[in-house]
Design an enzyme around this catalytic site. Structure first.
Site, PDB file in Angstrom:
ATOM      1  N   ASP A  18     -13.666  34.576  -6.803  1.00 29.34           N
ATOM      2  CA  ASP A  18     -13.085  33.079  -6.350  1.00 29.34           C
ATOM      3  C   ASP A  18     -12.475  32.891  -4.405  1.00 29.34           C
ATOM      4  O   ASP A  18     -10.992  33.427  -5.153  1.00 29.34           O
ATOM      5  CB  ASP A  18     -12.392  32.677  -7.775  1.00 29.34           C
ATOM      6  CG  ASP A  18     -11.564  30.905  -7.686  1.00 29.34           C
ATOM      7  OD1 ASP A  18     -12.990  30.203  -6.754  1.00 29.34           O
ATOM      8  OD2 ASP A  18     -11.343  30.301  -8.673  1.00 29.34           O
ATOM      9  N   MET A  19     -13.195  32.692  -3.767  1.00 31.11           N
ATOM     10  CA  MET A  19     -12.131  31.994  -3.188  1.00 31.11           C
ATOM     11  C   MET A  19     -11.629  31.425  -2.850  1.00 31.11           C
ATOM     12  O   MET A  19     -11.837  30.335  -3.861  1.00 31.11           O
ATOM     13  CB  MET A  19     -13.981  31.468  -2.172  1.00 31.11           C
ATOM     14  CG  MET A  19     -15.418  32.312  -1.525  1.00 31.11           C
ATOM     15  SD  MET A  19     -14.622  34.509  -1.708  1.00 31.11           S
ATOM     16  CE  MET A  19     -14.045  34.186  -0.093  1.00 31.11           C
ATOM     17  N   TYR A  23     -13.194  25.753   1.567  1.00 29.77           N
ATOM     18  CA  TYR A  23     -14.244  24.978   2.119  1.00 29.77           C
ATOM     19  C   TYR A  23     -13.012  24.913   3.282  1.00 29.77           C
ATOM     20  O   TYR A  23     -13.205  24.789   4.566  1.00 29.77           O
ATOM     21  CB  TYR A  23     -14.144  23.641   1.890  1.00 29.77           C
ATOM     22  CG  TYR A  23     -15.156  23.052   0.655  1.00 29.77           C
ATOM     23  CD1 TYR A  23     -16.162  24.274   0.875  1.00 29.77           C
ATOM     24  CD2 TYR A  23     -15.518  21.868   0.886  1.00 29.77           C
ATOM     25  CE1 TYR A  23     -17.026  24.462  -0.473  1.00 29.77           C
ATOM     26  CE2 TYR A  23     -17.064  21.927  -0.521  1.00 29.77           C
ATOM     27  CZ  TYR A  23     -17.643  22.897  -0.230  1.00 29.77           C
ATOM     28  OH  TYR A  23     -18.766  22.578  -0.953  1.00 29.77           O
ATOM     29  N   ARG A  60      -0.523  22.764   0.151  1.00 26.22           N
ATOM     30  CA  ARG A  60      -0.172  21.907  -1.567  1.00 26.22           C
ATOM     31  C   ARG A  60       1.405  22.268  -2.022  1.00 26.22           C
ATOM     32  O   ARG A  60       1.551  21.455  -2.797  1.00 26.22           O
ATOM     33  CB  ARG A  60      -1.309  23.139  -2.515  1.00 26.22           C
ATOM     34  CG  ARG A  60      -2.368  23.182  -2.861  1.00 26.22           C
ATOM     35  CD  ARG A  60      -3.118  24.332  -3.803  1.00 26.22           C
ATOM     36  NE  ARG A  60      -4.447  24.892  -2.728  1.00 26.22           N
ATOM     37  CZ  ARG A  60      -5.419  25.001  -3.578  1.00 26.22           C
ATOM     38  NH1 ARG A  60      -4.551  25.557  -5.126  1.00 26.22           N
ATOM     39  NH2 ARG A  60      -6.741  25.065  -3.633  1.00 26.22           N
ATOM     40  N   ASP A 120     -18.553  29.248  -4.364  1.00 25.17           N
ATOM     41  CA  ASP A 120     -17.593  29.921  -4.155  1.00 25.17           C
ATOM     42  C   ASP A 120     -17.071  30.774  -5.298  1.00 25.17           C
ATOM     43  O   ASP A 120     -16.145  31.353  -5.114  1.00 25.17           O
ATOM     44  CB  ASP A 120     -16.364  29.408  -3.314  1.00 25.17           C
ATOM     45  CG  ASP A 120     -15.376  27.677  -4.873  1.00 25.17           C
ATOM     46  OD1 ASP A 120     -15.923  27.836  -5.975  1.00 25.17           O
ATOM     47  OD2 ASP A 120     -14.048  27.779  -4.608  1.00 25.17           O
ATOM     48  N   GLU A 121     -18.681  31.214  -6.414  1.00 24.04           N
ATOM     49  CA  GLU A 121     -17.078  32.302  -6.854  1.00 24.04           C
ATOM     50  C   GLU A 121     -19.011  33.070  -7.390  1.00 24.04           C
ATOM     51  O   GLU A 121     -19.603  32.623  -7.387  1.00 24.04           O
ATOM     52  CB  GLU A 121     -17.305  31.349  -8.175  1.00 24.04           C
ATOM     53  CG  GLU A 121     -16.193  29.850  -7.942  1.00 24.04           C
ATOM     54  CD  GLU A 121     -15.930  29.973  -9.985  1.00 24.04           C
ATOM     55  OE1 GLU A 121     -15.518  30.020 -10.701  1.00 24.04           O
ATOM     56  OE2 GLU A 121     -16.110  28.807  -9.642  1.00 24.04           O
TER      57      GLU A 121
END
Length: 636
Positions: A18-19, A23, A60, A120-121
């Site tokens: 998983d990236m 984006y 985050r 992206d996975e």
DNA sequence: ACGGCTGAAACC
DNA sequence: TGGTTTCAG
């Protein structure tokens, strides 16, 4: 509803990669200033600062969340960098991220079966690679790689503070481990290596989960982020699931998960264990029940699919509130934009991957002027996909009109459209050796020539815009098409597509699938007397209109000439957008008699061979005279 | 007036 | 089947 698959008896090594805030990473690679900064990617800056679709880990830290507005993010984190998604044709254009995703897939596909799960996975089946590594004793891997693997998180491995890495090292190479754990350890090393390569070659970090099935791998890939990996030994599965909130399980994030909580009081996956099939019986169907039973025990037989490319391409846009579209002209305008993008994307897919899409589908959301809350939905409509921007636009508009007509139910009220989308699906590989047929599929008008004989170049040919018989173009006349290098819209490197096509071809043979479902463009080669068949809609089956001397108007005529089916013949045909007043018949490209092929130019004959085969189409069974030499009844 | 835009898959 | 619905990110 989720469906349980049979569990392979042999243990597998499955990874989910998983990236990290993908984006954002793509934008940070484009603009190095953004590195290490609180950053978010946002689309449409005009309303409340736009909507966030990716948030960096720095941001985050400030409490910035996906699905915040840009304004809100600024409040929470004044220093945040907001990068806008590129806009093309008045809508967000995600191609930049798609091709970045392809870069990653190309690397991850190098060690085993690889399934592109999203932009992206990916899932990887590393079973073979892990077994191979296990054969070398001890496993040899560069110290650099082993160091990376030693940073893994091993679920259930207790580590004293500061001792973690040491314990992991020990776990990775302990000789008393059972066979399954040893395989997982090798998987962890392989994944570590892949992640290092991804970072080196793309500058992107990613996280991963390594387990014995997809479900568990996916579950933990996001557990330690960013840029970390997590391993799930069998021995830790029970404890892990016991405390896992139901909503965290894939497929249980929605209504089913809510139902488990609200109706059965199930809070964790572990809680499910106490429910016998009987108790679940009142609530759910058998598929769901067995899936739940297996899921509660960490069992998932779902295989990693060998697929590096998407199964469909879609473009859409919403028109909220006051922006809603209220007349055909504005719908047409937007539809044209969407179709233009779609056309570009499927053209890239064709040029790069030798794949042809067969079905065009239009979706819309609509409401009626007066009725405040009509539950009536705008129906989706689909038809055979014809290549060429103009044709797609034309067909999409017809589909819209058809849908609108049905939506309105002949009421005379005003309407407004709040979202529009067009999708190209049923994408097939083109069998090797038949590529020159592609010359008859219209390409981009700005096409530049590729002089490669068997290349997939698609020259511009204005005559293809007309629904008339088209003479074969000779090789010399072949106009160049878009160079593959310039095709930045492309979905994947040719290295990918070659490998993928090979895999798909093997799959096709093993499943005895038809080589290709014909594209309607083939019809251009088929003329009947002085008549011409015009492709019309309907995916798979084609509805064709006939123009020329002796037009046939009614179903009985069609019958007489053994035209497979009149348009209204099938109960679902009414959902097609048909040009009023034209004579339409339905048949399938596969219905073409091999005899017809002999009438065609040799070059085309070779192309069509293998495309022509008995049809499964139920409506082609009737037998007739004249036209039967062209469209023979099906034997079967 | 909305999270927007994508994509996959199961159901009927 | 095509069309709808659900789910995910």
């Amino acid at each position: 509803m989720p469906v349980a698959r049979p569990e392979p008896q042999e243990p597998r090594v499955i990874a989910h990669v998983d990236m990290d805030c993908f984006y954002v990473q793509v934008e940070q690679r484009r603009n190095l200033v953004l590195r290490g900064q609180p950053t978010a990617v946002v689309q449409y800056n005009d309303w409340k600062g736009g909507g966030l679709i990716a948030v960096s880990y720095e941001a985050r830290g400030f409490g910035v969340k996906r699905s915040m507005r840009g304004d809100e993010a600024k409040r929470v984190c004044p220093g945040i960098n907001l990068v806008q998604v590129p806009v093309a044709r008045g809508k967000a254009d995600l191609n930049l991220y798609r091709s970045a995703g392809s870069e990653v897939v190309a690397i991850l596909a190098s060690k085993g079966k690889c399934e592109r799960a999203s932009i992206d996975e990916v899932y990887l089946d590393l079973t073979d690679a892990a077994k191979e590594m296990l054969l070398q004793a001890p496993p040899d891997s560069p110290e650099e790689i082993f160091m990376e693997a030693a940073k893994s998180n091993i679920l259930g491995l207790l580590s004293d503070a500061g001792e973690k890495e040491k314990n992991v090292r020990a776990w990775l190479c302990r000789s008393d481990a059972d066979y399954q754990d040893k395989l997982l350890a090798c998987g962890a090393i392989i994944v570590a290596q892949l992640r290092v390569r991804v970072l080196e070659e793309t500058q992107f970090t990613c996280s991963a989960g390594i387990a014995h099935n997809k479900m568990l791998a996916k579950l933990v890939s996001g557990m330690h982020k960013p840029a970390q990996q997590t391993v799930v030994p069998s021995s830790s599965v029970q404890d892990f699931l016991a405390s896992l909130p139901v909503k965290k399980m894939k497929q249980l994030g929605g209504k089913l998960g809510s139902s488990l909580q609200d109706d059965l009081g199930v809070e964790t996956i572990g809680d499910l264990l106490s429910f016998t099939e009987d108790k679940l019986q009142e609530q759910y169907g058998v598929n769901t029940r067995t899936w739940l039973w297996k899921t509660a025990r960490g069992i998932s037989g779902e295989e990693v699919e060998d697929r590096l490319l998407p199964k469909s391409h879609g473009c859409g846009k919403t028109f909220p509130g006051p922006r809603a579209l209220k007349n055909s002209a504005s719908v047409k305008g937007w539809l044209d934009q969407l179709c233009e993008e779609l056309s570009e994307r499927i053209q890239s897919d064709l040029n790069q991957n030798k794949r042809i899409a067969q079905t065009l589908t239009l979706h819309a959301r609509a409401s009626k002027e007066n009725e405040r809350d009509s539950t009536k939905k705008f129906p989706s409509k689909s038809c055979p996909l014809r290549y060429g921007t103009g044709k797609i636009q034309e067909d999409a508009m017809k589909l819209f009109e058809s849908g609108l007509h049905e939506f309105l139910e002949s009421q005379n009220t005003g309407w407004s459209i709040t979202s529009l989308s067009v999708t190209a699906s049923k994408i097939f590989d083109i069998p090797s050796g038949t590529s020159s047929i592609l010359r008859y599929i219209k390409g981009p008008s700005s096409a530049a020539p590729p002089a490669i004989p068997d290349s997939l170049s698609v020259p511009e040919d204005p005559s293809l815009d007309n629904d008339v018989f088209v003479k074969p173009i000779h090789e010399e006349q072949c106009q160049p098409s878009m160079s593959e290098k310039e095709d930045n819209n492309a979905h994947s490197a040719s290295a990918i597509s070659a490998k993928q096509r090979q895999a798909n071809e093997e799959k096709r043979i093993s499943k005895k699938l038809p080589e290709v479902k014909g594209t309607s463009s083939i019809l251009k080669f088929l003329s009947w007397g002085q008549s011409t068949f015009h492709e019309k809609r309907k995916s798979d089956g084609l509805i064709c209109s006939h123009q020329g001397p002796g037009s046939y108007s009614e179903a009985n005529k069609a019958e007489e000439h053994n035209v497979p089916a009149e348009a209204g013949d099938r109960n679902n045909t009414s959902s097609c957008a048909e040009p009023s007043g034209s004579n339409t018949w339905m048949f399938n490209i596969q219905d073409i008699d091999p005899a017809v092929v002999e009438e065609l130019p040799p070059e085309i004959q070779r192309e069509i061979q293998g495309w022509v085969r008995p049809s499964k189409h139920p409506s082609t069974k009737r037998r007739g005279s004249t036209i039967s030499s062209y469209f023979p009844p099906t034997r079967s």
